[in-house]
Write a protein that holds these residues in place. Structure first.
Motif, PDB file in Angstrom:
ATOM      1  N   SER A 408       0.815  -1.217   0.000  1.00 21.92           N
ATOM      2  CA  SER A 408       0.000   0.000   0.000  1.00 21.92           C
ATOM      3  C   SER A 408       0.847   1.264   0.000  1.00 21.92           C
ATOM      4  O   SER A 408       0.563   2.220  -0.739  1.00 21.92           O
ATOM      5  CB  SER A 408      -0.950  -0.011   1.206  1.00 21.92           C
ATOM      6  OG  SER A 408      -0.206  -0.085   2.414  1.00 21.92           O
ATOM      7  N   GLU A 409       1.907   1.297   0.812  1.00 19.20           N
ATOM      8  CA  GLU A 409       2.740   2.506   0.873  1.00 19.20           C
ATOM      9  C   GLU A 409       3.441   2.742  -0.463  1.00 19.20           C
ATOM     10  O   GLU A 409       3.484   3.872  -0.970  1.00 19.20           O
ATOM     11  CB  GLU A 409       3.767   2.362   1.995  1.00 19.20           C
ATOM     12  CG  GLU A 409       4.614   3.624   2.198  1.00 19.20           C
ATOM     13  CD  GLU A 409       5.574   3.492   3.372  1.00 19.20           C
ATOM     14  OE1 GLU A 409       6.444   4.365   3.501  1.00 19.20           O
ATOM     15  OE2 GLU A 409       5.445   2.525   4.156  1.00 19.20           O
ATOM     16  N   GLU A 412       0.814   3.969  -2.994  1.00 18.54           N
ATOM     17  CA  GLU A 412       0.401   5.362  -2.768  1.00 18.54           C
ATOM     18  C   GLU A 412       1.466   6.340  -3.240  1.00 18.54           C
ATOM     19  O   GLU A 412       1.164   7.385  -3.819  1.00 18.54           O
ATOM     20  CB  GLU A 412       0.081   5.560  -1.289  1.00 18.54           C
ATOM     21  CG  GLU A 412      -1.214   4.867  -0.853  1.00 18.54           C
ATOM     22  CD  GLU A 412      -1.423   4.927   0.645  1.00 18.54           C
ATOM     23  OE1 GLU A 412      -0.487   5.366   1.349  1.00 18.54           O
ATOM     24  OE2 GLU A 412      -2.509   4.530   1.110  1.00 18.54           O
ATOM     25  N   ARG A 413       2.752   6.007  -2.987  1.00 18.34           N
ATOM     26  CA  ARG A 413       3.829   6.884  -3.469  1.00 18.34           C
ATOM     27  C   ARG A 413       3.870   6.910  -4.997  1.00 18.34           C
ATOM     28  O   ARG A 413       4.106   7.948  -5.611  1.00 18.34           O
ATOM     29  CB  ARG A 413       5.180   6.415  -2.936  1.00 18.34           C
ATOM     30  CG  ARG A 413       5.374   6.639  -1.444  1.00 18.34           C
ATOM     31  CD  ARG A 413       6.863   6.633  -1.088  1.00 18.34           C
ATOM     32  NE  ARG A 413       7.542   5.450  -1.631  1.00 18.34           N
ATOM     33  CZ  ARG A 413       7.681   4.309  -0.974  1.00 18.34           C
ATOM     34  NH1 ARG A 413       7.190   4.198   0.247  1.00 18.34           N
ATOM     35  NH2 ARG A 413       8.314   3.291  -1.525  1.00 18.34           N
ATOM     36  N   THR A 420      -7.091   8.061  -5.170  1.00 13.17           N
ATOM     37  CA  THR A 420      -7.518   7.426  -3.918  1.00 13.17           C
ATOM     38  C   THR A 420      -7.452   5.915  -4.095  1.00 13.17           C
ATOM     39  O   THR A 420      -8.028   5.367  -5.043  1.00 13.17           O
ATOM     40  CB  THR A 420      -8.949   7.851  -3.556  1.00 13.17           C
ATOM     41  OG1 THR A 420      -8.993   9.274  -3.408  1.00 13.17           O
ATOM     42  CG2 THR A 420      -9.388   7.181  -2.253  1.00 13.17           C
ATOM     43  N   LEU A 421      -6.756   5.255  -3.180  1.00 15.38           N
ATOM     44  CA  LEU A 421      -6.554   3.808  -3.260  1.00 15.38           C
ATOM     45  C   LEU A 421      -7.440   3.118  -2.229  1.00 15.38           C
ATOM     46  O   LEU A 421      -7.430   3.455  -1.049  1.00 15.38           O
ATOM     47  CB  LEU A 421      -5.084   3.470  -3.001  1.00 15.38           C
ATOM     48  CG  LEU A 421      -4.651   2.031  -3.233  1.00 15.38           C
ATOM     49  CD1 LEU A 421      -4.855   1.639  -4.689  1.00 15.38           C
ATOM     50  CD2 LEU A 421      -3.185   1.851  -2.843  1.00 15.38           C
TER      51      LEU A 421
END
Length: 719
Positions: A408-409, A412-413, A420-421
């Motif tokens: 996830s991190e 998102e980066r 929006t995830l």
């Protein structure tokens, strides 16, 4: 011609494809006769020799000269209505195809069948046509009998059985011969006036007769009428009266002179014929109703045979696309393999050159730039191998939920603040059999593609769900099993966006290598190709669905692992490495062999070269001391895997390093040999050799390698 083999046979004209042979086989199996012809002239020859019907493919006559056929059809006797079954392409019926409508109007008694046709439909229509043709032959026989009777009657009348009459105007004085009087039931010597004639006319025919008489008097046209008469004994008869006006010198009509004949026999026959025709019409109506009922049933079944046909066509399209991708993949894999070998030589020589060149910053920049270019080429070949399903995978049981959450991190980066995830990952899902690194790269690729499809921002949802592939999926299942998927348990990892979507043409080519809908310079066109290749190589599939303006859903179908995820074991303690060893290097490519030999000797090892598997076996059978064998896999005559298996019989404890960038290994074999993926740097080679030449590990490694050569893969979709 009496009904039989020739008069009831089906003449088939379908010169292209297998339609003719298939139709003939079906008709013959149903108990009817069928003859094949290759052109329109042959068809006409067969029809003129006698036939029950013709089965014609529309492409055979669409542009042909049909005058001979049309003339023959137009010249048919009254009893004949020759049936024609016209085979059209799908969607080519008369309702949608003007050419089919035109042919139907020209040819007359035409029944249309759209291809591909169901055998039952063809046999039913042929059977109906043959039965109708039999009735036509029966009608012909009856009409021939009637015609013969009429001919005999006409011959008798020509021989003198005609009654003469003359009607004098304007007082309507009648003169009639004895034969004429006999046709009204009077004897020759009896008086027979015009009033007697009027009295003898059947009441229902009097008005019609008077009207025709008056028309002849007014216009001078010939008088001709058939009507019923009632004889004095009460019996009913028919007479045929014909007359022509005789004019006076002043042009006025003097009288009507003509003949009459008794046509009772003919009229009786005609009435009987009309009755028979009426019966035939009733039967034809009944047949039409039966045919309509059958058509309704066929339509009902078609409304039911169509969803299945649509689904089958979708699967066939998928299969054709899969076969196309397979062919491209084989070509791509071969190119990538050769490119890997070239890069291996380039990177190996550049590594050695960088170590030995003088301390010149400019030279170092040039060599570093060349190395970076070679590494980019190596990255490209890895993508090509991924698409070709020939990359080196380490498929193990993995908790996909944990893997996606851990990403996830990174996601998102990579996606940026405008995206929006969201995640939809239920608990308790089984592990999947995947290569962790490659799957993470695939998910990242799909997410970035979704981001690029939403230039103004949006939502990307990553879903995970269990799914089972069965032999026959439900008709309304929109994720119907890919034809390459085996029945079993799978996990579906979906990446869903609400972006611009893809048109049908773009969607159809989306996984082709180097195809991209992005602007030039914004992508290589290998992202989806790599993801597709990875999914298929793992035993799964990539399913794409998209619509313009409605976004795209990319679904990775991955097989469920039959074993639990492995527990990470502590790293082994460092072992003492034998820094100088005798290494048998086996490679059929002289350029690769020279570069690798230079790197090995630079590391302090002594190298013995072999250009083939058989050459290497000869060295292994000698007394030559060898500490490790390093071999390529794809070689002519004997592959690296086959060489390792043969070497176990000579030196069972010898460590082996398989150096290849090509992962196409024998089916059913899971190879656990230590491998080094081409192209590689000297540092990677040194690290791998240090692991294999460590003291105390040689025997364990050799045993594990030998066992792995005959051990089938245990990581496959659950049954």
């Amino acid at each position: 011609m009496k009904p039989g083999v020739s008069s009831e046979r089906a003449i088939i004209l379908a010169p292209t494809g297998r339609d003719a042979s298939v139709a003939a086989a079906l008709i013959r199996e149903a108990g009817y006769y069928a003859n094949l012809c290759t052109d329109l002239a042959g068809l006409m020859h067969e029809i003129e020799g006698g036939a029950g019907l013709a089965v014609i493919a529309d492409e055979a006559i669409k542009t042909a000269d049909l005058r001979r056929l049309v003339n023959w059809l137009n010249d048919q006797p009254s009893w004949s209505d020759f049936p024609i079954v016209l085979l059209t392409r799908q969607g080519g019926g008369p309702e949608r195809n003007p050419d089919a409508m035109r042919l139907g109007q020209i040819l007359g008694n035409v029944t249309f069948i759209e291809r591909p046709f169901h055998p039952t439909t063809l046999v039913s229509i042929v059977g109906s046509a043959v039965r109708a043709r039999r009735r036509q032959y029966q009608t012909r026989s009856i009409l021939e009998d009637l015609t013969e009777s009429e001919s005999l009657l006409q011959t008798a009348m020509d021989a003198g059985h005609l009654g003469a009459l003359e009607l004098h105007l304007p007082h309507f004085e009648l003169e009639a011969s004895s034969t004429c009087k006999s046709y009204f039931g009077r004897r020759g010597g009896e008086q027979f006036t015009y009033e007697d004639l009027l009295e003898a006319v059947h009441p229902d025919d009097r008005a019609r007769r008077l009207a025709i008489v008056q028309e002849t008097i007014d216009t001078g046209r010939d008088y001709r009428i058939e009507y019923r008469v009632i004889w004095p004994d009460g019996s009913h008869h028919w007479v045929d009266v014909r007359a022509r006006a005789v004019r006076r010198p002043d042009g006025g009509i003097k009288s009507l002179v003509g003949v009459c004949s008794d046509i009772t026999a003919r009229k009786t026959a005609e009435i009987e014929r009309e009755t028979l025709l009426a019966q035939l019409a009733v039967e034809r109506t009944a047949l039409a109703e039966l045919s309509a009922t059958l058509e309704q049933r066929v339509e009902q079944r078609t409304a039911d045979l169509m969803q299945e046909v649509t689904a089958r066509e979708r699967v066939q399209d998928q299969l054709r696309q899969s076969q196309k991708m397979e062919a491209i993949g084989q070509l791509t894999g071969g190119v990538a393999h050769d490119f890997n070998n070239l890069l291996m030589a380039v990177m190996g020589n550049l590594d050695l050159l960088r170590k030995r060149m003088p301390e010149d910053p400019r030279l170092r920049r040039l060599v570093d730039g060349a190395l970076q270019g070679a590494e980019r080429g190596a990255s490209l070949t890895q993508r090509l191998l991924a698409f070709a399903r020939q990359q080196d995978l380490r498929a193990v049981p993995v908790d996909l939920g944990a893997l996606v959450r851990d990403m996830s991190e990174l996601l998102e980066r990579s996606l940026g603040p405008r995206i929006t995830l969201r995640f939809d990952i239920p608990d308790g899902l089984p592990a999947a059999c995947v290569d962790t690194n490659q799957l993470e790269l695939a998910v990242l690729n799909l997410a970035i593609n979704a981001r690029d499809a939403m230039p103004d921002g949006g939502v990307i949802e990553i879903r995970l769900a269990a799914w089972q592939a069965k032999n026959d999926q439900a008709k309304n299942d929109q994720t119907k099993s890919d034809p390459a998927l085996r029945p079993g348990n799978y996990l579906k990892l979906s990446v869903v966006d609400s972006g611009t979507g893809m048109s049908p043409d773009v969607l159809k080519r989306a996984i082709e290598p180097f195809f991209s809908s992005k602007p030039v310079g914004k992508g290589t066109g290998l992202g989806l190709s790599m993801v597709h290749g990875l999914a298929v190589q793992l035993g799964g599939a990539l399913q794409l669905s998209s619509a313009v303006g409605k976004g795209t859903t990319a679904v990775l179908v991955l097989p469920v692992a039959t074993a639990l995820p492995a527990v990470e074991s502590p790293a082994p303690a460092a072992e003492k490495v034998k820094r100088s060893a005798v290494i048998l290097l086996v490679d059929d490519d002289p350029l690769i062999a020279m570069s690798t030999m230079e790197m090995l000797e630079d590391l302090g090892h002594r190298v013995i070269g072999a250009s083939s598997g058989q050459h290497a076996l000869d060295i292994l059978r000698s007394d030559q001391e060898i500490d490790l064998m390093m071999t390529d896999h794809v070689m002519p005559g004997m592959t690296g895997i086959e060489l390792v298996a043969a070497s176990r019989k000579v030196r069972p404890d010898l460590p082996v390093l398989l150096a290849t960038g090509y992962a196409e290994l024998p089916d059913g074999i899971q190879v656990d040999l230590p491998r080094l993926a081409k192209p590689y740097h000297q540092d990677q080679l040194r690290e791998r050799l240090d692991q294999l030449l460590g003291q105390g590990t040689r025997q364990h490694t050799a045993a594990a390698s030998a066992d792995s050569l005959a051990t089938p893969s245990t990581l496959s979709p659950s049954p």
